[in-house]
Design a protein around this motif. Structure first.
Motif, PDB file in Angstrom:
ATOM      1  N   UNK A 183      42.967  38.225  42.777  1.00 41.25           N
ATOM      2  CA  UNK A 183      42.592  36.892  43.284  1.00 41.25           C
ATOM      3  C   UNK A 183      41.164  36.928  43.865  1.00 41.25           C
ATOM      4  N   UNK A 184      40.881  37.992  44.623  1.00 41.65           N
ATOM      5  CA  UNK A 184      39.564  38.129  45.242  1.00 41.65           C
ATOM      6  C   UNK A 184      38.482  38.226  44.156  1.00 41.65           C
ATOM      7  N   UNK A 185      38.742  39.039  43.130  1.00 47.60           N
ATOM      8  CA  UNK A 185      37.756  39.232  42.059  1.00 47.60           C
ATOM      9  C   UNK A 185      37.520  37.906  41.322  1.00 47.60           C
ATOM     10  N   UNK A 186      38.592  37.181  41.080  1.00 52.19           N
ATOM     11  CA  UNK A 186      38.468  35.884  40.389  1.00 52.19           C
ATOM     12  C   UNK A 186      37.525  34.949  41.173  1.00 52.19           C
ATOM     13  N   UNK A 187      37.757  34.860  42.472  1.00 47.55           N
ATOM     14  CA  UNK A 187      36.906  33.989  43.310  1.00 47.55           C
ATOM     15  C   UNK A 187      35.467  34.480  43.319  1.00 47.55           C
ATOM     16  N   UNK A 188      35.318  35.824  43.395  1.00 44.59           N
ATOM     17  CA  UNK A 188      33.970  36.387  43.470  1.00 44.59           C
ATOM     18  C   UNK A 188      33.177  36.040  42.213  1.00 44.59           C
ATOM     19  N   UNK A 189      33.829  36.148  41.061  1.00 41.21           N
ATOM     20  CA  UNK A 189      33.153  35.839  39.794  1.00 41.21           C
ATOM     21  C   UNK A 189      32.796  34.364  39.704  1.00 41.21           C
ATOM     22  N   UNK A 190      33.740  33.525  40.094  1.00 38.21           N
ATOM     23  CA  UNK A 190      33.530  32.093  39.877  1.00 38.21           C
ATOM     24  C   UNK A 190      32.660  31.461  40.967  1.00 38.21           C
ATOM     25  N   UNK A 191      32.912  31.880  42.237  1.00 37.76           N
ATOM     26  CA  UNK A 191      32.361  31.076  43.329  1.00 37.76           C
ATOM     27  C   UNK A 191      31.349  31.745  44.248  1.00 37.76           C
ATOM     28  N   UNK A 192      31.308  33.067  44.274  1.00 29.59           N
ATOM     29  CA  UNK A 192      30.535  33.644  45.363  1.00 29.59           C
ATOM     30  C   UNK A 192      29.810  34.943  45.008  1.00 29.59           C
ATOM     31  N   UNK A 193      28.492  34.827  44.941  1.00 22.88           N
ATOM     32  CA  UNK A 193      27.672  35.988  44.557  1.00 22.88           C
ATOM     33  C   UNK A 193      27.755  37.097  45.593  1.00 22.88           C
ATOM     34  N   UNK A 194      27.822  36.689  46.889  1.00 26.06           N
ATOM     35  CA  UNK A 194      27.823  37.685  47.955  1.00 26.06           C
ATOM     36  C   UNK A 194      29.084  38.563  47.860  1.00 26.06           C
ATOM     37  N   UNK A 195      30.223  37.885  47.669  1.00 31.92           N
ATOM     38  CA  UNK A 195      31.485  38.615  47.545  1.00 31.92           C
ATOM     39  C   UNK A 195      31.470  39.511  46.301  1.00 31.92           C
ATOM     40  N   UNK A 196      30.889  39.007  45.241  1.00 31.06           N
ATOM     41  CA  UNK A 196      30.771  39.757  43.990  1.00 31.06           C
ATOM     42  C   UNK A 196      29.983  41.038  44.240  1.00 31.06           C
ATOM     43  N   UNK A 197      28.896  40.908  45.008  1.00 34.15           N
ATOM     44  CA  UNK A 197      28.027  42.055  45.295  1.00 34.15           C
ATOM     45  C   UNK A 197      28.755  43.095  46.152  1.00 34.15           C
ATOM     46  N   UNK A 198      29.487  42.603  47.160  1.00 35.03           N
ATOM     47  CA  UNK A 198      30.231  43.540  48.035  1.00 35.03           C
ATOM     48  C   UNK A 198      31.222  44.348  47.192  1.00 35.03           C
ATOM     49  N   UNK A 199      31.926  43.655  46.288  1.00 32.22           N
ATOM     50  CA  UNK A 199      32.935  44.335  45.470  1.00 32.22           C
ATOM     51  C   UNK A 199      32.296  45.348  44.534  1.00 32.22           C
ATOM     52  N   UNK A 200      31.194  44.911  43.911  1.00 39.07           N
ATOM     53  CA  UNK A 200      30.550  45.751  42.896  1.00 39.07           C
ATOM     54  C   UNK A 200      29.949  47.017  43.503  1.00 39.07           C
ATOM     55  N   UNK A 201      29.363  46.888  44.716  1.00 41.42           N
ATOM     56  CA  UNK A 201      28.711  48.073  45.288  1.00 41.42           C
ATOM     57  C   UNK A 201      29.654  48.948  46.109  1.00 41.42           C
ATOM     58  N   UNK A 202      30.921  48.563  46.222  1.00 37.23           N
ATOM     59  CA  UNK A 202      31.824  49.373  47.058  1.00 37.23           C
ATOM     60  C   UNK A 202      33.171  49.636  46.383  1.00 37.23           C
ATOM     61  N   UNK A 203      33.141  49.840  45.065  1.00 41.23           N
ATOM     62  CA  UNK A 203      34.410  49.969  44.323  1.00 41.23           C
ATOM     63  C   UNK A 203      35.353  51.020  44.947  1.00 41.23           C
ATOM     64  N   UNK A 204      34.795  52.199  45.248  1.00 45.72           N
ATOM     65  CA  UNK A 204      35.627  53.287  45.787  1.00 45.72           C
ATOM     66  C   UNK A 204      36.257  52.882  47.117  1.00 45.72           C
ATOM     67  N   UNK A 205      35.437  52.300  47.990  1.00 47.77           N
ATOM     68  CA  UNK A 205      35.938  51.923  49.320  1.00 47.77           C
ATOM     69  C   UNK A 205      36.974  50.802  49.218  1.00 47.77           C
ATOM     70  N   UNK A 206      36.770  49.896  48.259  1.00 45.65           N
ATOM     71  CA  UNK A 206      37.735  48.798  48.072  1.00 45.65           C
ATOM     72  C   UNK A 206      39.077  49.391  47.642  1.00 45.65           C
ATOM     73  N   UNK A 207      39.013  50.332  46.668  1.00 42.56           N
ATOM     74  CA  UNK A 207      40.266  50.912  46.160  1.00 42.56           C
ATOM     75  C   UNK A 207      40.965  51.782  47.205  1.00 42.56           C
ATOM     76  N   UNK A 208      40.149  52.420  48.102  1.00 41.33           N
ATOM     77  CA  UNK A 208      40.793  53.242  49.141  1.00 41.33           C
ATOM     78  C   UNK A 208      41.157  52.412  50.378  1.00 41.33           C
ATOM     79  N   UNK A 209      40.971  51.107  50.287  1.00 39.81           N
ATOM     80  CA  UNK A 209      41.348  50.160  51.359  1.00 39.81           C
ATOM     81  C   UNK A 209      40.630  50.460  52.675  1.00 39.81           C
ATOM     82  N   UNK A 210      39.353  50.769  52.578  1.00 38.06           N
ATOM     83  CA  UNK A 210      38.552  51.017  53.769  1.00 38.06           C
ATOM     84  C   UNK A 210      38.551  49.748  54.643  1.00 38.06           C
ATOM     85  N   UNK A 211      38.854  49.940  55.928  1.00 39.20           N
ATOM     86  CA  UNK A 211      39.042  48.761  56.787  1.00 39.20           C
ATOM     87  C   UNK A 211      37.774  47.938  56.983  1.00 39.20           C
TER      88      UNK A 211
END
Ligand SMILES: NC(=O)c1ccc[n+]([C@@H]2O[C@H](COP(=O)([O-])OP(=O)(O)OC[C@H]3O[C@@H](n4cnc5c(N)ncnc54)[C@H](O)[C@@H]3O)[C@@H](O)[C@H]2O)c1
Length: 241
Positions: A183-211
């Motif tokens: 759901x987060x990725x869908x929104x990032x692609x469609x609506x929000x460049x900033x969120x897209x950037x956070x996801x793209x530059x932190x894949x490992x931390x996102x997958x390890x659920x870094x707080x």
């Protein structure tokens, strides 16, 4: 430090509190005006979450618990009816409050019960899945399923407060975590460049659920959900929704 986002308009505006652990003493101030509290949750949640909340509720309050079986099947007319009957037999009135502790299933049905019992009593959302933290707890959409389809019965009804604790996401199954992430990725692609950037530059931390990363993602997403909600409100006022 907790981050607070205001959602909704005028009298129905409410705070969404986002923190690693948002269920601190602040919950006692959010419930101080209520007499009785019914916490609705499901049996798939780690038991410690319910125990932690109960500990923080002052002894002067009467606290009741309603536990649904986990899963979409519980978002039904049958459970809706059982919770309403429970409230009535406990003599709940408008000085009392419901707390939804769980994912979108618990949040949706509890919100719908709150919107209809006595034509509306207060409720607080404590979303515990990623999907419910970024989406279903924001925007006041409540409801249940009937045999003809999902979410066919419901109401727009805002909670009084939303407490988002990111630490809850640590115990989520991989399947549920990835479903929220979708759901987060869908929104990032469609609506929000900033969120897209956070996801793209932190894949490992996102997958390890870094707080810290989760805090950034959830905060950015709630802001997007809030804006879509405001747009929807405007459209409703103009009769377009
Ligand atoms: N109201 C809205 O705007 C809106 C938006 C999107 C989805 N929804 C609704 O949300 C529901 C789906 O919500 P969901 O994806 O959160 O699923 P869910 O509420 O069914 O929860 C999924 C599972 O995760 C478990 N769980 C919850 N929190 C946990 C935690 N912290 N640790 C371990 N396990 C945990 C639950 O017990 C359950 O077994 C659907 O009914 C959907 O229609 C509503």
């Amino acid at each position: 430090m907790a981050k607070i986002i205001k959602v909704g308009k005028k009298n129905s505006q409410y705070d969404v509190v986002i923190a690693r652990n948002a269920i601190t003493k602040t919950i006692s101030s959010a419930i101080k005006s209520y007499n009785k509290i019914l916490i609705v949750t499901d049996d798939g949640l780690p038991k410690k979450y319910l125990a932690e909340i109960k500990k923080l509720i002052p002894k002067s309050k009467k606290v009741y618990i309603y536990i649904l079986p986990a899963g979409e099947k519980s978002k039904s007319i049958k459970s809706f009816n059982l919770i309403l009957e429970n409230l009535a037999s406990l003599k709940f009135d408008r000085t009392d409050c419901l707390i939804a502790l769980g994912g979108g299933m618990v949040g949706d049905i509890t919100g719908f019960v709150a919107s209809t019992y006595l034509r509306g009593i207060d409720f607080i959302q404590i979303p515990t899945t990623l999907l419910s933290q970024v989406d279903s707890s924001i925007g006041g959409k409540t409801g249940i399923n009937i045999s003809q389809g999902k979410n066919l019965v419901g109401a727009f009804y805002n909670p009084k407060k939303v407490f988002i604790s990111l630490s809850y996401l640590q115990t989520l199954s991989d399947k549920e975590y990835k479903s929220g992430l979708g759901e987060v990725i869908k929104y990032a692609f469609i609506l929000n460049k900033k969120l897209h950037k956070i996801l793209k530059s932190n894949t490992g931390l996102v997958l390890s659920r870094d707080l810290k990363i989760l805090e950034e993602i959830v905060y950015a997403h709630v802001k997007i959900s809030r804006s879509s909600f405001l747009r929807m409100n405007l459209s409703m006022e103009r009769g377009r929704y």
